[in-house]
Design an enzyme around this catalytic site. Sequence first.
Site, PDB file in Angstrom:
ATOM      1  N   TYR A 150       0.856  -1.194   0.000  1.00 43.80           N
ATOM      2  CA  TYR A 150       0.000   0.000   0.000  1.00 43.80           C
ATOM      3  C   TYR A 150       0.891   1.244   0.000  1.00 43.80           C
ATOM      4  O   TYR A 150       1.380   1.690   1.019  1.00 43.80           O
ATOM      5  CB  TYR A 150      -0.946   0.017   1.201  1.00 43.80           C
ATOM      6  N   PHE A 177     -13.273  -4.608   0.819  1.00 42.58           N
ATOM      7  CA  PHE A 177     -14.254  -3.959  -0.053  1.00 42.58           C
ATOM      8  C   PHE A 177     -15.650  -4.049   0.559  1.00 42.58           C
ATOM      9  O   PHE A 177     -16.631  -4.264  -0.149  1.00 42.58           O
ATOM     10  CB  PHE A 177     -14.252  -4.699  -1.402  1.00 42.58           C
ATOM     11  N   PRO A 178     -15.784  -3.894   1.893  1.00 39.77           N
ATOM     12  CA  PRO A 178     -17.085  -4.124   2.540  1.00 39.77           C
ATOM     13  C   PRO A 178     -18.144  -3.124   2.106  1.00 39.77           C
ATOM     14  O   PRO A 178     -19.334  -3.393   2.202  1.00 39.77           O
ATOM     15  CB  PRO A 178     -16.777  -3.995   4.028  1.00 39.77           C
ATOM     16  N   LEU A 179     -17.679  -1.951   1.623  1.00 41.03           N
ATOM     17  CA  LEU A 179     -18.638  -0.928   1.158  1.00 41.03           C
ATOM     18  C   LEU A 179     -18.633  -0.844  -0.355  1.00 41.03           C
ATOM     19  O   LEU A 179     -19.238   0.057  -0.932  1.00 41.03           O
ATOM     20  CB  LEU A 179     -18.268   0.440   1.748  1.00 41.03           C
ATOM     21  N   GLY A 231     -17.548   2.399  -1.568  1.00 42.22           N
ATOM     22  CA  GLY A 231     -18.483   3.464  -1.246  1.00 42.22           C
ATOM     23  C   GLY A 231     -19.824   3.336  -1.951  1.00 42.22           C
ATOM     24  O   GLY A 231     -20.773   4.041  -1.603  1.00 42.22           O
TER      25      GLY A 231
HETATM   26  N1  LIG Z   1      -6.578  -8.397   0.618  1.00 43.79           N
HETATM   27  C1  LIG Z   1      -6.759  -7.633  -0.420  1.00 43.79           C
HETATM   28  O1  LIG Z   1      -6.446  -8.012  -1.567  1.00 43.79           O
HETATM   29  C2  LIG Z   1      -7.373  -6.289  -0.240  1.00 43.79           C
HETATM   30  C3  LIG Z   1      -7.815  -5.561  -1.360  1.00 43.79           C
HETATM   31  C4  LIG Z   1      -8.399  -4.323  -1.147  1.00 43.79           C
HETATM   32  C5  LIG Z   1      -8.532  -3.833   0.156  1.00 43.79           C
HETATM   33  N2  LIG Z   1      -8.072  -4.548   1.213  1.00 43.79           N
HETATM   34  C6  LIG Z   1      -8.204  -4.057   2.591  1.00 43.79           C
HETATM   35  O2  LIG Z   1      -9.587  -3.849   2.854  1.00 43.79           O
HETATM   36  C7  LIG Z   1      -9.807  -2.512   3.303  1.00 43.79           C
HETATM   37  C8  LIG Z   1     -11.189  -2.072   2.846  1.00 43.79           C
HETATM   38  O3  LIG Z   1     -11.329  -2.176   1.431  1.00 43.79           O
HETATM   39  P1  LIG Z   1     -11.514  -0.926   0.493  1.00 43.79           P
HETATM   40  O4  LIG Z   1     -10.896   0.275   1.143  1.00 43.79           O
HETATM   41  O5  LIG Z   1     -11.043  -1.291  -0.831  1.00 43.79           O
HETATM   42  O6  LIG Z   1     -13.071  -0.800   0.348  1.00 43.79           O
HETATM   43  P2  LIG Z   1     -14.271  -0.202   1.218  1.00 43.79           P
HETATM   44  O7  LIG Z   1     -13.859  -0.098   2.630  1.00 43.79           O
HETATM   45  O8  LIG Z   1     -15.443  -0.993   0.869  1.00 43.79           O
HETATM   46  O9  LIG Z   1     -14.477   1.207   0.562  1.00 43.79           O
HETATM   47  C9  LIG Z   1     -13.599   2.258   0.731  1.00 43.79           C
HETATM   48  C10 LIG Z   1     -14.131   3.410  -0.100  1.00 43.79           C
HETATM   49  O10 LIG Z   1     -15.394   3.803   0.390  1.00 43.79           O
HETATM   50  C11 LIG Z   1     -15.361   5.151   0.802  1.00 43.79           C
HETATM   51  N3  LIG Z   1     -16.031   5.218   2.093  1.00 43.79           N
HETATM   52  C12 LIG Z   1     -15.641   4.672   3.272  1.00 43.79           C
HETATM   53  N4  LIG Z   1     -16.526   4.923   4.240  1.00 43.79           N
HETATM   54  C13 LIG Z   1     -17.519   5.661   3.662  1.00 43.79           C
HETATM   55  C14 LIG Z   1     -18.719   6.245   4.134  1.00 43.79           C
HETATM   56  N5  LIG Z   1     -19.097   6.105   5.402  1.00 43.79           N
HETATM   57  N6  LIG Z   1     -19.493   6.939   3.258  1.00 43.79           N
HETATM   58  C15 LIG Z   1     -19.129   7.077   1.983  1.00 43.79           C
HETATM   59  N7  LIG Z   1     -17.994   6.545   1.452  1.00 43.79           N
HETATM   60  C16 LIG Z   1     -17.196   5.853   2.301  1.00 43.79           C
HETATM   61  C17 LIG Z   1     -13.915   5.536   0.889  1.00 43.79           C
HETATM   62  O11 LIG Z   1     -13.744   6.881   0.498  1.00 43.79           O
HETATM   63  P3  LIG Z   1     -13.242   8.000   1.557  1.00 43.79           P
HETATM   64  O12 LIG Z   1     -11.779   7.833   1.702  1.00 43.79           O
HETATM   65  O13 LIG Z   1     -13.640   9.278   0.904  1.00 43.79           O
HETATM   66  O14 LIG Z   1     -13.998   7.739   2.825  1.00 43.79           O
HETATM   67  C18 LIG Z   1     -13.246   4.608  -0.098  1.00 43.79           C
HETATM   68  O15 LIG Z   1     -13.252   5.158  -1.386  1.00 43.79           O
HETATM   69  C19 LIG Z   1      -8.635  -1.739   2.697  1.00 43.79           C
HETATM   70  O16 LIG Z   1      -8.394  -0.514   3.378  1.00 43.79           O
HETATM   71  C20 LIG Z   1      -7.509  -2.723   2.839  1.00 43.79           C
HETATM   72  O17 LIG Z   1      -6.988  -2.679   4.165  1.00 43.79           O
HETATM   73  C21 LIG Z   1      -7.515  -5.771   1.023  1.00 43.79           C
END
Ligand SMILES: NC(=O)c1ccc[n+]([C@@H]2O[C@H](COP(=O)([O-])OP(=O)(O)OC[C@H]3O[C@@H](n4cnc5c(N)ncnc54)[C@H](OP(=O)(O)O)[C@@H]3O)[C@@H](O)[C@H]2O)c1
Length: 283
Positions: free
Chosen positions: A63, A208-210, A213
């Site tokens: 990252y 990617f729980p959201l 977003g």
């Molecule tokens: N193992 C793997 O291959 C892998 C791959 C991807 C991710 N991950 C891990 O999983 C974590 C979560 O995944 P992710 O970050 O991809 O997806 P996510 O948590 O589903 O979505 C994050 C996105 O949603 C937005 N967001 C978050 N909270 C929000 C809210 N309350 N209202 C509106 N928008 C919101 C964020 O933008 P803002 O910044 O503007 O809030 C960001 O763009 C990552 O941080 C990482 O640690 C692991």
Amino acid sequence: MEQRTLDTFALGGDLEVKRLGFGAMRITGDGIWGPPDDPEEPKRLLRRVVERGVNLIDTADSYGPEVSEELIAEALHPYPDDLVIATKAGLRRTGPGEWPRDARPERIKECCEGSLRRLRLDRIDVYQLHAPDPNVPIEESLGAMRELQEQGKVRHIGVSNVSPEDLDRARAVVEVVSAQCRFSLTDRAQEPVLDACEQAGLAFIPWFPLATGDLAKPGGPVDEIARAHDATPAQVALAWLLQRSPVMLPIPGTSSIEHFEENLGAAELRLSDEEMASLGAAA
Ligand SMILES: NC(=O)c1ccc[n+]([C@@H]2O[C@H](COP(=O)([O-])OP(=O)(O)OC[C@H]3O[C@@H](n4cnc5c(N)ncnc54)[C@H](OP(=O)(O)O)[C@@H]3O)[C@@H](O)[C@H]2O)c1
């Protein structure tokens, strides 16, 4: 104030973590590449995360690369005793949005030395294989992690982006404590891995729980139930995950303190059986 209502999960049997963690992928520059515009902002966010009682932070050497781990150490070291940092190895970065796999044993060991140095740790609490490498048998990648564990550099081992078969193969080589896969209300392709984790009592960490977003948008698939609870769609999406399984440890990712606080509010939300069923049937 600490979050009160979040229950905990004993990761690896001995690391008691709150079931809502924090994903630290989004604190880097655009494309998860390079530093953020203002490095002080994510450091404030990370301090807030810990102040609010969240004690599982997910990151990876890739990252930034390196940026997320460096910011975590700058913001939080020396770490609170109960903080669990779960990092990962096995990918390379060749540019923004590019993530080639490289899980050769020598590469895993090199990644580990780098993460220990950047995170200023003697031992990584949870070390995850970021993804199986099609050119390397998973047994070899995990064999390197087992060696690191035997050397005291790694406490627990997790896997990520695995199939149920990969998980079985990994568990034949090492004691696996967690599996991290893409999973959300609208993306349940990895449900068989969740089932396997439930059966074995392993943590399932949905990334990617959201859905970047999308699930958090007004008018999105969960908006109606959110309105009924005076909650936001993001909170409903996270509450659904938390209620879906006791082994589920969501790690929503954000770069914003406001979104972090909102996401944490999901812990307060209780969905009825009917709501769980209707959300379950919606996707
Ligand atoms: N193992 C793997 O291959 C892998 C791959 C991807 C991710 N991950 C891990 O999983 C974590 C979560 O995944 P992710 O970050 O991809 O997806 P996510 O948590 O589903 O979505 C994050 C996105 O949603 C937005 N967001 C978050 N909270 C929000 C809210 N309350 N209202 C509106 N928008 C919101 C964020 O933008 P803002 O910044 O503007 O809030 C960001 O763009 C990552 O941080 C990482 O640690 C692991």
